[in-house]
Design an enzyme around this catalytic site. Structure first.
Site, PDB file in Angstrom:
ATOM      1  N   VAL A   1     -12.333   2.729  13.536  1.00  0.00           N
ATOM      2  CA  VAL A   1     -13.485   3.348  13.770  1.00  0.00           C
ATOM      3  C   VAL A   1     -14.843   2.533  13.517  1.00  0.00           C
ATOM      4  CG1 VAL A   1     -15.323   5.568  13.485  1.00  0.00           C
ATOM      5  CG2 VAL A   1     -12.554   5.693  13.511  1.00  0.00           C
TER       6      VAL A   1
ATOM      7  N   ASN B   1      -6.440   9.536   7.843  1.00  0.00           N
ATOM      8  CA  ASN B   1      -7.710   8.515   8.360  1.00  0.00           C
ATOM      9  C   ASN B   1      -9.129   9.444   8.326  1.00  0.00           C
ATOM     10  OD1 ASN B   1      -4.912   7.631   9.822  1.00  0.00           O
ATOM     11  ND2 ASN B   1      -6.267   5.840  10.305  1.00  0.00           N
TER      12      ASN B   1
ATOM     13  N   TYR C   1       0.883  -1.433   0.103  1.00  0.00           N
ATOM     14  CA  TYR C   1      -0.093   0.034   0.069  1.00  0.00           C
ATOM     15  C   TYR C   1       0.998   1.223  -0.138  1.00  0.00           C
ATOM     16  CZ  TYR C   1      -3.845   3.132   1.567  1.00  0.00           C
ATOM     17  OH  TYR C   1      -4.835   4.171   1.547  1.00  0.00           O
ATOM     18  N   ASP C   2       2.081   1.309   0.965  1.00  0.00           N
ATOM     19  CA  ASP C   2       2.661   2.541   1.015  1.00  0.00           C
ATOM     20  C   ASP C   2       3.385   2.888  -0.179  1.00  0.00           C
ATOM     21  OD1 ASP C   2       1.446   1.994   3.721  1.00  0.00           O
ATOM     22  OD2 ASP C   2       3.497   2.122   4.867  1.00  0.00           O
ATOM     23  N   GLU C   3       4.332   1.842  -0.652  1.00  0.00           N
ATOM     24  CA  GLU C   3       5.017   2.198  -1.817  1.00  0.00           C
ATOM     25  C   GLU C   3       4.360   1.984  -2.974  1.00  0.00           C
ATOM     26  OE1 GLU C   3       7.939   2.865  -1.145  1.00  0.00           O
ATOM     27  OE2 GLU C   3       8.841   2.072   0.318  1.00  0.00           O
TER      28      GLU C   3
ATOM     29  N   ASP D   1       2.834  -1.106  12.517  1.00  0.00           N
ATOM     30  CA  ASP D   1       1.817  -0.235  12.698  1.00  0.00           C
ATOM     31  C   ASP D   1       2.249   1.122  13.180  1.00  0.00           C
ATOM     32  OD1 ASP D   1      -1.592  -0.725  13.619  1.00  0.00           O
ATOM     33  OD2 ASP D   1      -0.715   1.097  14.424  1.00  0.00           O
TER      34      ASP D   1
ATOM     35  N   GLN E   1       2.210   7.113  15.463  1.00  0.00           N
ATOM     36  CA  GLN E   1       1.873   8.367  15.599  1.00  0.00           C
ATOM     37  C   GLN E   1       1.440   8.747  14.276  1.00  0.00           C
ATOM     38  OE1 GLN E   1       4.223  11.478  17.235  1.00  0.00           O
ATOM     39  NE2 GLN E   1       5.772  10.790  16.060  1.00  0.00           N
ATOM     40  N   ARG E   2       0.278   9.675  14.196  1.00  0.00           N
ATOM     41  CA  ARG E   2      -0.058  10.176  12.713  1.00  0.00           C
ATOM     42  C   ARG E   2      -0.814  11.502  13.234  1.00  0.00           C
ATOM     43  NH1 ARG E   2      -2.881   6.193   9.424  1.00  0.00           N
ATOM     44  NH2 ARG E   2      -0.522   5.247   8.936  1.00  0.00           N
TER      45      ARG E   2
ATOM     46  N   ARG F   1      -3.886   8.389  16.153  1.00  0.00           N
ATOM     47  CA  ARG F   1      -4.431   8.577  14.789  1.00  0.00           C
ATOM     48  C   ARG F   1      -5.153  10.111  14.838  1.00  0.00           C
ATOM     49  NH1 ARG F   1      -1.436   5.030  14.057  1.00  0.00           N
ATOM     50  NH2 ARG F   1      -1.839   3.214  12.790  1.00  0.00           N
TER      51      ARG F   1
HETATM   52  P1  NAD Z   1     -12.618   1.644   0.221  1.00  0.00           P
HETATM   53  O1  NAD Z   1     -11.855   0.382   0.036  1.00  0.00           O
HETATM   54  O2  NAD Z   1     -14.134   1.804   0.839  1.00  0.00           O
HETATM   55  O3  NAD Z   1     -12.886   2.013  -1.527  1.00  0.00           O
HETATM   56  C1  NAD Z   1     -11.803   1.684  -2.600  1.00  0.00           C
HETATM   57  C2  NAD Z   1     -12.704   1.472  -3.599  1.00  0.00           C
HETATM   58  O4  NAD Z   1     -11.879   1.302  -5.045  1.00  0.00           O
HETATM   59  C3  NAD Z   1     -13.675   0.184  -3.754  1.00  0.00           C
HETATM   60  O5  NAD Z   1     -14.879   0.720  -4.122  1.00  0.00           O
HETATM   61  C4  NAD Z   1     -12.971  -0.660  -4.495  1.00  0.00           C
HETATM   62  O6  NAD Z   1     -13.884  -1.831  -5.017  1.00  0.00           O
HETATM   63  C5  NAD Z   1     -12.318   0.145  -5.579  1.00  0.00           C
HETATM   64  N1  NAD Z   1     -11.290  -0.493  -6.121  1.00  0.00           N
HETATM   65  C6  NAD Z   1      -9.935  -0.982  -5.438  1.00  0.00           C
HETATM   66  N2  NAD Z   1      -9.244  -1.674  -6.339  1.00  0.00           N
HETATM   67  C7  NAD Z   1      -9.625  -1.416  -7.667  1.00  0.00           C
HETATM   68  C8  NAD Z   1      -9.124  -1.598  -8.846  1.00  0.00           C
HETATM   69  N3  NAD Z   1      -7.920  -2.259  -8.880  1.00  0.00           N
HETATM   70  N4  NAD Z   1     -10.008  -1.244  -9.686  1.00  0.00           N
HETATM   71  C9  NAD Z   1     -11.293  -0.746  -9.728  1.00  0.00           C
HETATM   72  N5  NAD Z   1     -11.692  -0.649  -8.484  1.00  0.00           N
HETATM   73  C10 NAD Z   1     -10.813  -0.722  -7.392  1.00  0.00           C
HETATM   74  O7  NAD Z   1     -11.628   2.778   0.578  1.00  0.00           O
HETATM   75  P2  NAD Z   1     -11.754   4.338   0.822  1.00  0.00           P
HETATM   76  O8  NAD Z   1     -11.459   4.564   2.187  1.00  0.00           O
HETATM   77  O9  NAD Z   1     -13.066   4.688   0.037  1.00  0.00           O
HETATM   78  O10 NAD Z   1     -10.599   4.984   0.154  1.00  0.00           O
HETATM   79  C11 NAD Z   1     -10.498   5.374  -1.160  1.00  0.00           C
HETATM   80  C12 NAD Z   1      -9.315   6.001  -1.591  1.00  0.00           C
HETATM   81  O11 NAD Z   1      -8.776   7.113  -0.590  1.00  0.00           O
HETATM   82  C13 NAD Z   1      -8.201   4.762  -1.732  1.00  0.00           C
HETATM   83  O12 NAD Z   1      -7.529   5.406  -2.767  1.00  0.00           O
HETATM   84  C14 NAD Z   1      -7.411   5.053  -0.425  1.00  0.00           C
HETATM   85  O13 NAD Z   1      -6.098   4.634  -0.343  1.00  0.00           O
HETATM   86  C15 NAD Z   1      -7.401   6.603  -0.113  1.00  0.00           C
HETATM   87  N6  NAD Z   1      -7.322   6.911   1.074  1.00  0.00           N
HETATM   88  C16 NAD Z   1      -8.197   6.587   2.099  1.00  0.00           C
HETATM   89  C17 NAD Z   1      -8.320   6.946   3.505  1.00  0.00           C
HETATM   90  C18 NAD Z   1      -9.399   6.701   4.547  1.00  0.00           C
HETATM   91  O14 NAD Z   1      -9.113   6.779   5.641  1.00  0.00           O
HETATM   92  N7  NAD Z   1     -10.499   6.316   4.071  1.00  0.00           N
HETATM   93  C19 NAD Z   1      -6.970   7.457   3.934  1.00  0.00           C
HETATM   94  C20 NAD Z   1      -5.980   7.578   2.974  1.00  0.00           C
HETATM   95  C21 NAD Z   1      -6.131   7.159   1.791  1.00  0.00           C
HETATM   96  N1  UDP Z   2      -6.768  -0.568  15.505  1.00  0.00           N
HETATM   97  C1  UDP Z   2      -7.349  -1.174  16.725  1.00  0.00           C
HETATM   98  N2  UDP Z   2      -8.194  -2.170  16.465  1.00  0.00           N
HETATM   99  C2  UDP Z   2      -9.042  -2.175  15.652  1.00  0.00           C
HETATM  100  C3  UDP Z   2      -8.527  -1.966  14.437  1.00  0.00           C
HETATM  101  C4  UDP Z   2      -7.582  -1.038  14.313  1.00  0.00           C
HETATM  102  O1  UDP Z   2      -6.636  -0.910  17.633  1.00  0.00           O
HETATM  103  O2  UDP Z   2      -9.941  -3.150  15.710  1.00  0.00           O
HETATM  104  C5  UDP Z   2      -5.415   0.451  15.393  1.00  0.00           C
HETATM  105  C6  UDP Z   2      -4.605  -0.027  14.387  1.00  0.00           C
HETATM  106  O3  UDP Z   2      -3.664  -0.832  15.030  1.00  0.00           O
HETATM  107  C7  UDP Z   2      -4.056   1.485  14.162  1.00  0.00           C
HETATM  108  C8  UDP Z   2      -5.215   2.253  14.363  1.00  0.00           C
HETATM  109  O4  UDP Z   2      -6.182   1.579  15.190  1.00  0.00           O
HETATM  110  O5  UDP Z   2      -2.994   1.837  15.255  1.00  0.00           O
HETATM  111  C9  UDP Z   2      -5.937   2.599  13.124  1.00  0.00           C
HETATM  112  O6  UDP Z   2      -5.984   1.434  12.332  1.00  0.00           O
HETATM  113  P1  UDP Z   2      -6.885   1.512  10.836  1.00  0.00           P
HETATM  114  O7  UDP Z   2      -6.728  -0.053  10.614  1.00  0.00           O
HETATM  115  O8  UDP Z   2      -7.998   2.209  10.845  1.00  0.00           O
HETATM  116  O9  UDP Z   2      -6.018   2.419   9.886  1.00  0.00           O
HETATM  117  P2  UDP Z   2      -4.401   2.785   9.851  1.00  0.00           P
HETATM  118  O10 UDP Z   2      -4.062   4.038  10.155  1.00  0.00           O
HETATM  119  O11 UDP Z   2      -3.706   1.609  10.102  1.00  0.00           O
HETATM  120  O12 UDP Z   2      -4.330   2.571   8.304  1.00  0.00           O
END
Ligand code: NAD
Ligand code: UDP
Length: 344
Positions: free
Chosen positions: A210, A196, A167-169, A295, A298-299, A233
């Site tokens: 959450v 988040n 994911y990160d990379e 994990d 902090q963020r 977070r």
């Molecule tokens: P989510 O998993 O609910 O939504 C992701 C959507 O992308 C899903 O509908 C999934 O079916 C679709 N998808 C995944 N891979 C696909 C592919 N290869 N082709 C077509 N569709 C694909 O996640 P989200 O929380 O709604 O996140 C949306 C975007 O925002 C993501 O790119 C995520 O990395 C980014 N983001 C979200 C958060 C957050 O806290 N919600 C934080 C950081 C980044």
């Molecule tokens: N976490 C937790 N219990 C859960 C799910 C997540 O304690 O049931 C923690 C997780 O280890 C992280 C933080 O909550 O420290 C946020 O996790 P999340 O999966 O929501 O997103 P992340 O910031 O790790 O991508």
């Protein structure tokens, strides 16, 4: 309050441009479906591309009836036949990618391909259509940060071969691709580093903290705090995030550098669990389980760039956002159809 803020965003930055045709990849997911709804509601045409790997048709059920909304089931790692979208497109939000750690780790190679090959495919489409494109990047590009709050100039502390690396990379490579398509081909690019985000519309089985805590409390199951719960977070309400994403998309073309979007109010995971228990009448307790590898400790975003350039800051406190989320998940747990009112 965030709702009027969204309306004013549509009125100013979106309507000023007239009606736009916008592609939202990942539009059937948590953030994407709220974004699609806000855009359609603002009078725009939206083409949602989603493979449904983590998204759900039920998230966009209300939109499917709109003449301004089209759904294409498609995996972005495959090239879309150019004839499928044979109309002009002005905007592309690239949100396709699983975001919950347990979902993106289930098929790490596919996750990486989604961010890298999927981004190339959408950037090529932006180039061909002359569309502006925004990448949903993430606070995960900072990894387990050594500085706090995280500013956009911080390069991060990321493991290349851990369980989170796909994911990160992948997201880091996508940022580089967006930068390079801008420099090399002149594509108008935007990069949002999303921290988040939570709220109505999340899948109850999403696995992020959450939704886990609220659903566990509503079902009388113990809340699973990973580690000792001292990791932090900063939680942003979905309605605020959608406003920020639209505002970034509609910012001046010269703004191509990454911009942090998130709520700078920082909480420990244990504090979050306690807040949820304070809002739900439940017999649930807190239990502590193993902390996942890598994990982040902090963020917390530094949002001064978004503040200064986009005039954006989140309006919804965690307290308010949790109330709205508890109401949403209460309906989900009871099996009632719940309208997603996060951003409409
Ligand atoms: P989510 O998993 O609910 O939504 C992701 C959507 O992308 C899903 O509908 C999934 O079916 C679709 N998808 C995944 N891979 C696909 C592919 N290869 N082709 C077509 N569709 C694909 O996640 P989200 O929380 O709604 O996140 C949306 C975007 O925002 C993501 O790119 C995520 O990395 C980014 N983001 C979200 C958060 C957050 O806290 N919600 C934080 C950081 C980044
Ligand atoms: N976490 C937790 N219990 C859960 C799910 C997540 O304690 O049931 C923690 C997780 O280890 C992280 C933080 O909550 O420290 C946020 O996790 P999340 O999966 O929501 O997103 P992340 O910031 O790790 O991508």
């Amino acid at each position: 309050m965030h709702i009027s803020d969204i309306r004013s965003t549509r009125a100013t930055s979106l309507r000023r441009e007239g009606s736009l045709t916008t592609i939202v990849t990942g539009g059937a997911g948590f953030l994407g479906s709220s974004l699609c709804r806000a855009l359609v509601d603002g009078g725009h045409r939206v083409i949602c591309i989603d493979s449904l790997i983590t998204g759900r048709l039920s998230n966009i059920a209300d939109l499917l009836a709109s003449k301004n909304f089209r759904f294409i089931e498609h995996d972005v790692i495959d090239v879309l036949d150019p004839g499928v979208i044979d109309e002009p497109v002005q905007r592309i939000y690239n949100l396709a990618c699983p975001a919950s750690p347990n979902k993106y780790q289930a098929n790490p190679v596919h996750t990486l391909k989604t961010s890298v090959i999927g981004s190339i495919n959408m950037l090529e489409m932006a180039r061909e259509k002359g569309a502006r494109i925004l990448q949903a990047s993430t606070s995960e590009v900072y990894g387990d940060p050594k500085v706090s709050p995280q500013t956009e100039s911080y390069f991060g502390n990321v493991n290349t071969i851990g369980p989170r690396s796909c994911y990160d990379e992948g997201k880091r490579a996508a940022e580089s691709l967006f930068h390079d398509y801008n420099v090399q081909y002149g594509v108008e690019t935007k990069i949002a580093r999303i921290f988040n985000t939570y709220g109505p519309g999340m899948d109850r089985d999403d696995g992020r903290v959450v939704s886990n805590f609220i659903v566990q409390a509503l079902e009388g199951r113990d809340l699973t705090v990973y580690g000792n719960g001292t990791q932090t977070r900063s939680f942003c309400y979905v309605g605020d995030m959608i406003v920020g994403l639209v505002r970034l998309m509609e910012s001046a073309p010269g703004l191509t550098q990454p911009v942090n979007l998130g709520n700078p109010d920082e909480f420990t995971v244990l504090e979050l669990a306690q807040q949820v228990l304070g809002k739900v009448r439940t017999t649930s307790k807190i239990v502590f389980t193993d902390l996942p590898i890598d994990d982040p400790c902090q963020r917390k975003p530094d949002i001064s760039t978004a503040n200064r350039i986009l005039k954006w800051s989140p309006k919804t406190s965690l307290d308010e956002g949790l109330d709205l989320s508890v109401a949403f998940f209460s309906g989900e747990v009871a099996g009632l159809p719940v309208a997603n009112t996060a951003v409409v």
